[in-house]
Design a protein around this motif. Sequence first.
Motif, PDB file in Angstrom:
ATOM      1  N   ASP A  44       3.123  -9.094  10.763  1.00 39.41           N
ATOM      2  CA  ASP A  44       2.079  -8.873   9.982  1.00 39.41           C
ATOM      3  C   ASP A  44       1.588  -7.469   9.755  1.00 39.41           C
ATOM      4  OD1 ASP A  44       1.276  -8.592  12.454  1.00 39.41           O
ATOM      5  OD2 ASP A  44      -0.347 -10.148  12.716  1.00 39.41           O
ATOM      6  N   THR A  45       2.313  -6.504  10.178  1.00 36.29           N
ATOM      7  CA  THR A  45       1.853  -5.059   9.569  1.00 36.29           C
ATOM      8  C   THR A  45       1.493  -4.963   8.231  1.00 36.29           C
ATOM      9  OG1 THR A  45       4.191  -4.590   9.761  1.00 36.29           O
ATOM     10  CG2 THR A  45       2.996  -4.148  11.837  1.00 36.29           C
ATOM     11  N   LEU A  46       2.366  -5.474   7.438  1.00 37.63           N
ATOM     12  CA  LEU A  46       1.939  -5.397   6.038  1.00 37.63           C
ATOM     13  C   LEU A  46       0.783  -6.042   5.454  1.00 37.63           C
ATOM     14  CD1 LEU A  46       5.381  -5.624   4.116  1.00 37.63           C
ATOM     15  CD2 LEU A  46       4.006  -3.662   4.417  1.00 37.63           C
ATOM     16  N   GLY A  47      -0.108  -6.595   6.586  1.00 31.92           N
ATOM     17  CA  GLY A  47      -1.069  -7.242   6.051  1.00 31.92           C
ATOM     18  C   GLY A  47      -2.439  -6.367   6.226  1.00 31.92           C
ATOM     19  N   VAL A  48      -2.285  -5.175   6.683  1.00 26.90           N
ATOM     20  CA  VAL A  48      -3.478  -4.233   7.001  1.00 26.90           C
ATOM     21  C   VAL A  48      -3.270  -3.136   5.912  1.00 26.90           C
ATOM     22  CG1 VAL A  48      -4.335  -2.905   8.646  1.00 26.90           C
ATOM     23  CG2 VAL A  48      -2.782  -4.372   9.525  1.00 26.90           C
ATOM     24  N   GLY A  49      -3.241  -3.649   4.503  1.00 28.90           N
ATOM     25  CA  GLY A  49      -3.530  -2.888   3.593  1.00 28.90           C
ATOM     26  C   GLY A  49      -2.525  -1.957   2.978  1.00 28.90           C
ATOM     27  N   VAL A  50      -1.079  -1.824   3.685  1.00 28.47           N
ATOM     28  CA  VAL A  50      -0.040  -0.938   3.222  1.00 28.47           C
ATOM     29  C   VAL A  50       0.583  -1.358   1.829  1.00 28.47           C
ATOM     30  CG1 VAL A  50       2.077   0.026   3.568  1.00 28.47           C
ATOM     31  CG2 VAL A  50       0.588  -0.449   5.262  1.00 28.47           C
ATOM     32  N   ASN A  51       0.374  -0.499   0.715  1.00 29.31           N
ATOM     33  CA  ASN A  51       0.766  -1.114  -0.668  1.00 29.31           C
ATOM     34  C   ASN A  51       2.292  -1.232  -0.776  1.00 29.31           C
ATOM     35  OD1 ASN A  51       0.235  -1.703  -3.342  1.00 29.31           O
ATOM     36  ND2 ASN A  51      -0.034   0.548  -3.886  1.00 29.31           N
ATOM     37  N   VAL A  52       2.700  -2.597  -0.896  1.00 29.01           N
ATOM     38  CA  VAL A  52       3.798  -2.782  -1.236  1.00 29.01           C
ATOM     39  C   VAL A  52       3.821  -3.857  -2.041  1.00 29.01           C
ATOM     40  CG1 VAL A  52       6.239  -3.428  -0.250  1.00 29.01           C
ATOM     41  CG2 VAL A  52       4.896  -1.797   1.093  1.00 29.01           C
TER      42      VAL A  52
ATOM     43  N   HIS B 175      -5.321 -15.346   5.484  1.00 32.05           N
ATOM     44  CA  HIS B 175      -5.564 -14.863   4.142  1.00 32.05           C
ATOM     45  C   HIS B 175      -5.167 -13.376   4.010  1.00 32.05           C
ATOM     46  CE1 HIS B 175      -7.723 -18.435   2.645  1.00 32.05           C
ATOM     47  NE2 HIS B 175      -8.376 -18.438   3.660  1.00 32.05           N
ATOM     48  N   GLN B 176      -5.260 -12.717   5.278  1.00 33.03           N
ATOM     49  CA  GLN B 176      -4.766 -11.188   4.942  1.00 33.03           C
ATOM     50  C   GLN B 176      -3.357 -11.205   4.778  1.00 33.03           C
ATOM     51  OE1 GLN B 176      -8.102  -9.085   4.993  1.00 33.03           O
ATOM     52  NE2 GLN B 176      -6.160  -8.007   5.443  1.00 33.03           N
ATOM     53  N   ILE B 177      -2.634 -11.836   5.481  1.00 32.67           N
ATOM     54  CA  ILE B 177      -1.166 -11.902   5.243  1.00 32.67           C
ATOM     55  C   ILE B 177      -0.885 -12.477   3.951  1.00 32.67           C
ATOM     56  CG2 ILE B 177       1.253 -12.485   6.300  1.00 32.67           C
ATOM     57  CD1 ILE B 177      -0.282 -12.737   8.957  1.00 32.67           C
ATOM     58  N   ALA B 178      -1.257 -13.762   3.503  1.00 36.58           N
ATOM     59  CA  ALA B 178      -0.835 -14.423   2.249  1.00 36.58           C
ATOM     60  C   ALA B 178      -1.089 -13.638   1.107  1.00 36.58           C
ATOM     61  CB  ALA B 178      -1.548 -15.854   2.307  1.00 36.58           C
ATOM     62  N   GLY B 179      -2.269 -12.761   1.110  1.00 31.86           N
ATOM     63  CA  GLY B 179      -2.822 -12.117   0.221  1.00 31.86           C
ATOM     64  C   GLY B 179      -1.884 -10.929  -0.148  1.00 31.86           C
TER      65      GLY B 179
ATOM     66  N   THR C 280       6.467 -13.049  -3.036  1.00 35.36           N
ATOM     67  CA  THR C 280       6.196 -14.215  -2.130  1.00 35.36           C
ATOM     68  C   THR C 280       6.239 -13.927  -0.750  1.00 35.36           C
ATOM     69  OG1 THR C 280       7.657 -15.472  -3.861  1.00 35.36           O
ATOM     70  CG2 THR C 280       7.639 -16.530  -1.713  1.00 35.36           C
ATOM     71  N   VAL C 281       5.146 -14.406   0.088  1.00 28.73           N
ATOM     72  CA  VAL C 281       5.116 -14.222   1.348  1.00 28.73           C
ATOM     73  C   VAL C 281       5.638 -15.780   1.864  1.00 28.73           C
ATOM     74  CG1 VAL C 281       3.352 -14.233   3.153  1.00 28.73           C
ATOM     75  CG2 VAL C 281       3.186 -12.693   1.283  1.00 28.73           C
ATOM     76  N   LEU C 282       6.765 -15.554   2.896  1.00 25.97           N
ATOM     77  CA  LEU C 282       7.256 -16.821   3.483  1.00 25.97           C
ATOM     78  C   LEU C 282       6.855 -16.550   5.031  1.00 25.97           C
ATOM     79  CD1 LEU C 282       9.058 -19.193   3.556  1.00 25.97           C
ATOM     80  CD2 LEU C 282      10.969 -17.824   3.763  1.00 25.97           C
ATOM     81  N   PHE C 283       6.081 -17.535   5.535  1.00 24.88           N
ATOM     82  CA  PHE C 283       5.494 -17.618   6.891  1.00 24.88           C
ATOM     83  C   PHE C 283       6.619 -18.447   7.451  1.00 24.88           C
ATOM     84  CE2 PHE C 283       1.495 -16.991   5.074  1.00 24.88           C
ATOM     85  CZ  PHE C 283       0.662 -16.167   6.126  1.00 24.88           C
ATOM     86  N   THR C 284       7.240 -17.970   8.479  1.00 28.62           N
ATOM     87  CA  THR C 284       8.291 -18.719   9.468  1.00 28.62           C
ATOM     88  C   THR C 284       7.606 -19.555  10.521  1.00 28.62           C
ATOM     89  OG1 THR C 284       8.366 -16.886  11.147  1.00 28.62           O
ATOM     90  CG2 THR C 284       9.934 -16.944   9.347  1.00 28.62           C
ATOM     91  N   GLY C 285       6.171 -19.301  10.649  1.00 31.20           N
ATOM     92  CA  GLY C 285       5.298 -20.024  11.373  1.00 31.20           C
ATOM     93  C   GLY C 285       3.929 -19.931  11.495  1.00 31.20           C
ATOM     94  N   LEU C 286       2.999 -20.882  11.825  1.00 32.67           N
ATOM     95  CA  LEU C 286       1.641 -20.726  11.625  1.00 32.67           C
ATOM     96  C   LEU C 286       0.986 -20.476  13.045  1.00 32.67           C
ATOM     97  CD1 LEU C 286       1.039 -23.260   8.778  1.00 32.67           C
ATOM     98  CD2 LEU C 286       1.189 -20.905   8.490  1.00 32.67           C
TER      99      LEU C 286
END
Length: 833
Positions: free
Chosen positions: A318-326, A353-357, A330-336
Amino acid sequence: MNLADVFPDKPEPDDVYEAFTTWTSDNGIDLYEAQEEALLEIVSGNNVIVNTPTGSGKSLIAAGAHFAALSADRTSFYTAPIKALVSEKFFDLCEKFGTDNVGMMTGDASVNADAPLICCTAEVLANIALRDGAYADVGQVVMDEFHFYSEPDRGWAWQVPLLELPHTQFILMSATLGDTSFFAEDLTRRTGRETAVVTSATRPVPLYYTYTRDPLQYTLENLLETGKAPVYIVHFTQAAALEQASALMSINVCTKEEKAAIAELIKGFRFTTAFGKALSRLVRHGIGVHHAGMLPKYRRLVERLAQAGLLKIVCGTDTLGVGVNVPIRTVLFTGLTKFDGSRVRRLRAREFHQIAGRAGRAGFDTEGHVYAQAPEHVIENEKAAAKAGSDPKKRKKVVKKKPPEGFVGWSEETFANLQEAEPEPLVSRFTVSNAMLINIIARPGNAFDAMRKLLTDNHASPGIQRKLIKEAIAMYRSLLAAGIIENLDEPDRSGRRQRLTVDLDTTFALNQPLSPFALAAYELLDPEDQLHALDTLSIIESTLEDPRAVVAAQQNRARGEAVAQMKADGIEYDERVERVAEITYPKPLEELLTEAYNAYGSTHPWIRDHALRPKSVARDLYERAMTFGEFIAHYELSRSEGVVLRYLANAYKALDQTIPDDAKTEDLRDLTAWLGELVRQVDSSLLDEWEQLANPTDDGAPPAITEQTSSITRNTRAFTVAVRNAMFRHVELAALDRPDLLAALESGLSQEEWEEALDAYYETHDDIGTGPGARGSGMILIDTTSTPGHWSVTQILDDPERHHDWRIHGDVDLTASDEAGTPVLTITELTQA
């Protein structure tokens, strides 16, 4: 044209707003309604809380805020939770405002720290606020990812500036703030400014959610075929991310043209480690990996390839969920669910929401997609049921796969609930520390009044406040008893009624808080001792945070080796278990350092806020005479290369900055130079990028993704130590009588040649010494002049009789060493003199 070129002549709100919006228009940017609203409030001087979805342009609001502050000649600060995001924003703002106007402070390093626009971590700003209070030169603060206010260990740093900077304009931003009414009222009360809350429930790029019971590979192939790439596959362990990326190599992700474009962009990039070589194969196939354990240069490579639209799949945590601009479609969760350090639990609404966003980025996509995979056993069961069809007999024979033991499940209902759930309320994490108390006593004014206000007017509950007051009183009495502070009969000229009796560095609590202890402990060492330099390194390492992955690997290896030896010695199982429990990772000087820490703490109580952590990571690397890659392989740390490098970089900075130059021995200078050059050769991406920004090219072409490494041979002192280490690695393996490993070093001699030479040695001597005397500078001869472009090296072996009649001879190719970033050594012979 950058923003520094369009500052208005007069900092009137209308002029500032018009200048900025004209710049955005000239750059083809159309502002959203929420952006316009926020910018109007900012130029009017109000605080603003921006609570809008990911992808709604908060970065542009931040740029507008900095523009308004700099137009009015006010210092502006941008804060973020992690150094990687601070670094990214630093480079982004350099492009927007010019390198002269932007600086960076991360606590252990700074660039252009006197600039009017500073990017920093939250902790840096918090310590400035504590040290200077209302006198701090902080005209404006943009706090990005403000939901970190609720982080248990770090939340205090997000709260302190709000409490201690009454003259500052605040812009708080996050996509997952939840209810912000408390913060709006609190900011207005403290700063006297109106506080506007800018919200938007509508994403500029709408999200569409899908729960799938198809196998992951089938889902991915479908996403690729339907144009829903780039896809970010979210895992919650680093191992799973790399494993999944490798498993996807069978899918044809990219066209030949795209693969050629990737190869062209990365042709100047050095993939120097085992993980790097695996990543090279993946990215050439259009697949990236992204997690916190990677070297920074590898993470940046993946981010830049993704930004160029060349990676169709990125497997990560979930490191890309902390604002890195990439840009991710599509975000695909392998688990919840995730393991949070103590237990496996379902994702919280804010985390989801941070990751899905990250899906669906403005300027790249018209829509974003969020997929969630059903649990693996559910997918397998449905697959088996489908195979049985409608035949009752076949369906009855189907054996349902059970979930793993301890499995925390999720379902389509879980997925739907997360989509609708509001982020959890932000919770105060205010704490008190000795460093906080000392900072406040050091600043002008009545420290008692300042501390009382801080402890009774923070965001904590009354019960927590009472607890904090008791802790602060105990700390104050401890400082008073130790003679660190004293009460004054009359206030001094700055209004102080208490004052410090010790001089504090201006970076107190910004760098390593145990540095003063390290300097005091250094005085206990004997400069004439052969281990003086390494013992100094051990002192420094004891003041650093533990790299948990490394010390765990050291402990596991030490226990594994001990068990093997005990089995060979015939020790019974129960005794082995008892003995192994006592084995831990190496802790040089533990007893000496613990005694020194306790003694120092009796007169410097604030160090008790920070535990002493004896360990040997940089020292272990040196004593084993390994390269970075060999060390990673030895401890099986390929997924944690970034952790190791960050630790080594911190150790180098602390070693270089803590010990005064005039107190360093030559051996310590050698060790320091070697460690610094090792870090630079492994990954110098941050310095390289800064140099590229400060000296841009004029052709306008996008820069190739290259790694501008420096010549390793240019730093003669560091390179000499590296050559000595490379030679001594051969000594260590020769002492173990391991011709197979010696040959594996690609050192010039075959295994048979090593066997023959070692047999001859052991006919005359019983063993080979590997202690401090064996690796001393007097045991190695280096001729730098005999052959141009080469060094001739001779390592004298330390035999028991001290005859010193056997020697390893080698040749160092300087040009090849510069290309490799490490000494390229060829052993020519092991012979008797």
